[in-house]
Enzyme design. Sequence first.
Site, PDB file in Angstrom:
ATOM      1  CG  HIS A 430      43.223 -41.184  -2.781  1.00 44.78           C
ATOM      2  ND1 HIS A 430      44.268 -41.839  -2.199  1.00 44.78           N
ATOM      3  CD2 HIS A 430      43.711 -39.973  -3.149  1.00 44.78           C
ATOM      4  CE1 HIS A 430      45.351 -41.074  -2.229  1.00 44.78           C
ATOM      5  NE2 HIS A 430      45.036 -39.935  -2.797  1.00 44.78           N
ATOM      6  N   GLY A 710       5.059 -11.443   5.554  1.00 44.56           N
ATOM      7  CA  GLY A 710       4.881 -12.892   5.654  1.00 44.56           C
ATOM      8  C   GLY A 710       3.478 -13.241   5.202  1.00 44.56           C
ATOM      9  CG  ASP A 713       2.023 -16.736  10.307  1.00 42.05           C
ATOM     10  OD1 ASP A 713       1.529 -17.841  10.022  1.00 42.05           O
ATOM     11  OD2 ASP A 713       2.882 -16.587  11.205  1.00 42.05           O
ATOM     12  CB  CYS A 760       9.891 -13.914   3.050  1.00 39.68           C
ATOM     13  SG  CYS A 760       9.129 -13.526   4.640  1.00 39.68           S
TER      14      CYS A 760
END
Length: 802
Positions: A430, A710, A713, A760
Amino acid sequence: MMSLPTLSPALDRDVVARLADIRLADVDRFGGKNASLGELLAHLTEAGVKVPAGIATSADAFRRHLAASGLDERIARILVDLDVDDTRALAEAGRRIRDLIETTPLAADLDAALRAAFADLEAEQAGPTSWAVRSSATAEDLPDASFAGQQETFLGITGIENVLDAVRKVFASLYNDRAIAYRVHHGFVHAEVAISAGIQRMVRSDLAASGVMFTVDTESGFDGAVFVTSAYGLGEGVVQGAVNPDEFYVGKAGLAAGRPAILKRGVGAKALKMVFTDDDRVGETTAFVEVDHAERTRLSLTDDEVHALARHALAIERHYGRPMDIEWAKDGLTGELFVVQARPETVVSRAGAGIEKHTVAVGRATALLTGRAIGQRAGSGSVAVLTDPSDMHAFRSGDVLVADMTDPDWEPIMKKASAIITNRGGRTCHAAIIARELGVPAVVGTGTATSDLAPGAEVTVSCAEGETGVVYAGLLPIEVTTTAVDSLPAVGTKLMMNVGNPELAFAQSRIPNQGVGLARMEFIINRQIGIHPRALLELTSQPAGVRAEIEQGIAAYASPREFFVQRLVEGIGTIATAFADHPVIIRLSDFKSNEYAHLLGGKAYEPDEENPMIGFRGASRYASESFAEAFALECEALRYLRDEMGLVNIRIMVPFVRRVAEIEAVLEIMASHGLRRGVNGLQIVMMCEIPSNALNADAFLDHVDGFSIGSNDLTQLTLGVDRDSALVASAFDERDPAVLRLVELAITACRARGKYVGICGQGPSDHPDFADWLVSLGIESMSLNPDTVVETWRRLASSAAA
């Protein structure tokens, strides 16, 4: 199925009625709770939803009782000039009114009708039975007002005299301090609110388990899953916040399709449970006892029971046509599952369309405590440790309320608090409901807040970091931003998100998106598993200390293997469900050897590499004999998610592939574990993050469905820059001509072959010109961190318009 009691046909609905004869339209006559129970009995019994039968007094009978005894006028005089913000005056007024009601005999017609109806109800029982006497106010459990826990419930009541005493106490609870204050704060006129008392057969959950369900996520408002809490014993322990319960999420789509659909199994502390005593006096029939330590580490429900409860919740939600808050109980004598309350959810279902984000500048701040986060907000102030509601007068507006647990008695000062911290409680108690309704951040279930936090100490309470709430030392800067997301213009590419934390997935799915372009499996392993897979597979050979720690962590699961696979299923499944209408690209685990070594038991299995960034990682690890059994666990989880749970929006991404032979080997291994490209629509893409991937793109694309570039990298390996080194950080730039040339080769090759190509990395967020250039080349998607999606979306739209 139980038969319903047959009560006297002369029963006067103006005084007492069967629950089965009450409908939702009778809320003004029998209160929200009893009207809802009657509705469930009438319309959902055939759907398998079981509700204990019973009777209820009418609101008119309550009003006549007050009028006949003169109580209505005496109550009005006490309340006429009451300042509910004066907590001492509120407590005195409430006490006087309750004493008056509890000591006044029930009106003769009500007393006689209750005795007759109860006698018939008892006669229908197979043996000795105890009863729950519950409150049902005419202004509670409505779509726009929860009144959660404002009135009393009495459990395990036996005999007519005790039932009548409990009814008087239920009537008196309409004037609990918290109820008086709540009505004033929400604009209800006291005299216009009446109460009904419901009398139901007790479900013997004292011998089993009970809890609460929501058909919407209570924190984010995500409506694609059912949230279930459960603990041993009577449900008041969970509702009051005295117990930290187990938590489950169940995906609605999978549930409706008859598939396995559990997205989360969270083991709560469950240190206490509420059971019956040998004392039959009203108010003394229950007590808390400690739960055996072995039981605490296990889940209080089976998967089958979780699914059954969630199906009941879905049926109730469909009938009401809105998100619902449902209390349930399992009978320990029969094993049956019952619904004992159902009310409209009143907080997240009324939230606006904009996304409000609280960001705490943590920096190097010290974390003092953690618990369950309530409210996705943050607040700060001076600690005020209170041990009893009678101390409320000492509370100052803007303080951080710290208590063992905050039941609704604390409501008069909860709205004044900048934040709330408790030792006990779960996300469906509650107090949590009221904290959300008031917009006050709360961290519940910390265990030691009242002893660890010094009165007057300055703290910052953050509920903006996922399911875990954190209490930091000091007053930290809090930034609040609100983003309107009702409509965003079309841009020349799909904007996806990088999502690594399943706890945030439901909330992040509200951000405009076209799927998840990168979900890092290693983030899920680190956060939800924390144990090296080989240490799990070889548990019996671990050192005693490590083995004991692992066994404690996996106690709720059938085996070490089951623990790894199902925890992975839960994490990935949560993300895939949150973004069910779009692709979700899951990257296979890409821990470096030093990162794997940090997992529990990991040092024994990982090499000591000079440069792990370009060492034993990605495809070469999956194809190695030493990692074969561990990789099989990842494949098993992904196959289960797609084939058993039906989450076919999941695509798989293979990272760090140096040579074509590596991707061939990995695909062969995956196929042997039931993950064959093209079967059941499975798409497998590859990270394009090594120069060889772009330079030899066509050869790689012969084996996969596309590339996800990517850029981090790729930039590192193209320019020979260690992206983790501050010494050469200035040389790291995705826009270097050599990097751009490789990115262009990758995009061009994918487009020529009709294959997927996305990016990404962080580059498109950091560099608007880089993002524009990618769009001009025809990149299919950009996957961004969630906090940059809306800004990047608008910027790309602006560039396109120009």
